[in-house]
Design a protein around this motif. Structure first.
Motif, short mmCIF file in Angstrom:
data_model
loop_
_atom_site.label_atom_id
_atom_site.label_comp_id
_atom_site.label_asym_id
_atom_site.label_seq_id
_atom_site.Cartn_x
_atom_site.Cartn_y
_atom_site.Cartn_z
N TYR A 39 -83.91 -50.46 -11.51
CA TYR A 39 -83.45 -51.71 -10.87
C TYR A 39 -81.93 -51.67 -10.75
CZ TYR A 39 -87.99 -53.95 -11.06
OH TYR A 39 -89.29 -54.27 -10.84
N LYS A 55 -82.42 -53.67 -5.70
CA LYS A 55 -83.67 -53.94 -6.41
C LYS A 55 -83.37 -54.89 -7.57
CE LYS A 55 -87.58 -51.38 -8.38
NZ LYS A 55 -88.02 -50.08 -8.92
N LYS A 88 -80.90 -59.09 -2.98
CA LYS A 88 -82.04 -58.47 -2.30
C LYS A 88 -81.69 -58.20 -0.83
CE LYS A 88 -86.83 -58.64 -1.27
NZ LYS A 88 -87.92 -59.43 -0.74
#
Ligand code: GDP
Length: 303
Positions: free
Chosen positions: A185, A132, A127
């Motif tokens: 992601y 993500k 992070k």
């Protein structure tokens, strides 16, 4: 620096013992080699690996006509690093990630070794790199495991996919990978249950998860990381052998290295399991995770 602090215990015992051995012996004789071998075994280097180091050292000492323990000390440092280089065939110890699209990292290992904690630490690291991150609670056998991962997700400020306790772990993986693809992601960290009591079940379960992953993201999982507790010494080695028979492991996370005085297990893992140590846990805090660097590790022991 984190690394150095985390290794304090290993350094002050393993390292000091080695240093003492070199300081106390006037000449490099058979007694010296015997003591060295015992010391390596005591430090969790493992029987096979200790023999290898001692034997190779004996040959090298003859070859170089080294007489003083100090000269030999340099050779042993080289030998330890070589175990990594020769076994690793130059492969690096870094995590393999996808070139594009979500990277999937699957974590396996028995309860209590530090799987959840490692995922929590790593999630924060990714992070911080601007990635993500999605956690997947696929250890659905213990409600506590799901809850604990959830605590880390909240603490790190990352998302999590969690189903009901007792649900099919592969379903959580399926939900996770779908979400990762749909919502772009970068990193998927999957926590699995490592119940070695039932090897066949475990094998089937992991195979099912992998099948789903590979179907959804062709080159995934990008890593299957086996988490081992460094304080458990030969037990950790036994676990590792069983896991290797159960699934394809791509690397080791060695936790609690701060809690052991016997950092030698790092060498045993490489020499006996032929697996790279990729990450080391050096404490309970979110920042207590480091990439493994064999050079730093071996030199660090002798400081
Ligand atoms: P899991 O059951 O494999 O998910 O293990 P956990 O992540 O719950 O960890 C078990 C215990 O080990 C917890 O108390 C953690 O805080 C602790 N732990 C995990 N990694 C480390 C580490 O690198 N060093 C230390 N000292 N403790 C750790």
């Amino acid at each position: 620096e984190k690394y150095e602090q985390g290794l304090t215990k290993s350094r002050t015992t393993f390292g000091q013992k080695l240093n003492a051995l070199f300081a106390n012996f006037r000449s490099v004789d058979e007694e010296f080699f015997d003591r060295l071998e015992d010391m390596l075994i005591e430090s969790d280097v493992g029987f096979e690996t200790s023999m290898r180091i001692t034997d190779e050292l004996r040959d090298e000492v003859k070859l170089q006509n080294a007489k003083k323990p100090k000269d030999v000390q340099n050779v042993i440092v080289q030998k330890m690093i070589e175990i990594y280089d020769s076994e690793g065939n130059g492969e690096d110890n870094s995590l393999h990630l996808a070139e594009t699209g979500p990277s999937v990292l699957l974590f396996v290992g028995v309860n209590g070794v530090g799987k959840t904690t490692t995922i929590g630490k790593l999630a924060k690291r990714f992070k911080n790199e601007g990635k993500k991150v999605l956690l997947v609670a696929a250890d659905t056998f213990r409600a506590g495991a799901i809850e604990q991962l959830n605590v880390w997700a909240q603490r790190d400020g990352v998302d999590i996919v969690k189903n009901e306790p007792g649900s099919d772990p592969a379903a959580a993986v399926f939900d996770g990978v779908k979400k990762a693809k749909a919502e772009a992601y970068d990193i998927l960290l999957v926590d699995t249950a490592g119940r070695l009591q039932n090897k066949v079940n475990l094998m089937n379960e992991l195979a099912k998860m992998k099948k789903i992953l590979t179907r959804e993201i062709p080159d995934s999982p990008h890593e299957v990381l086996l988490v081992l507790d460094a304080t458990t010494g030969q037990n950790a080695m036994t676990q590792a052998k069983t896991f290797k028979e159960t699934t394809d492991v791509s690397g080791i996370v060695l936790t609690k290295l701060d809690g052991t005085a016997k950092g030698g297990i790092v060498l045993a893992i490489r020499n006996e399991l032929h697996l790279p140590v990729k990450l080391v846990g050096l404490g309970e805090k979110v920042t207590d995770l480091a990439d493994f660097d064999p050079n730093n590790f071996v030199y660090g022991l002798f400081k």
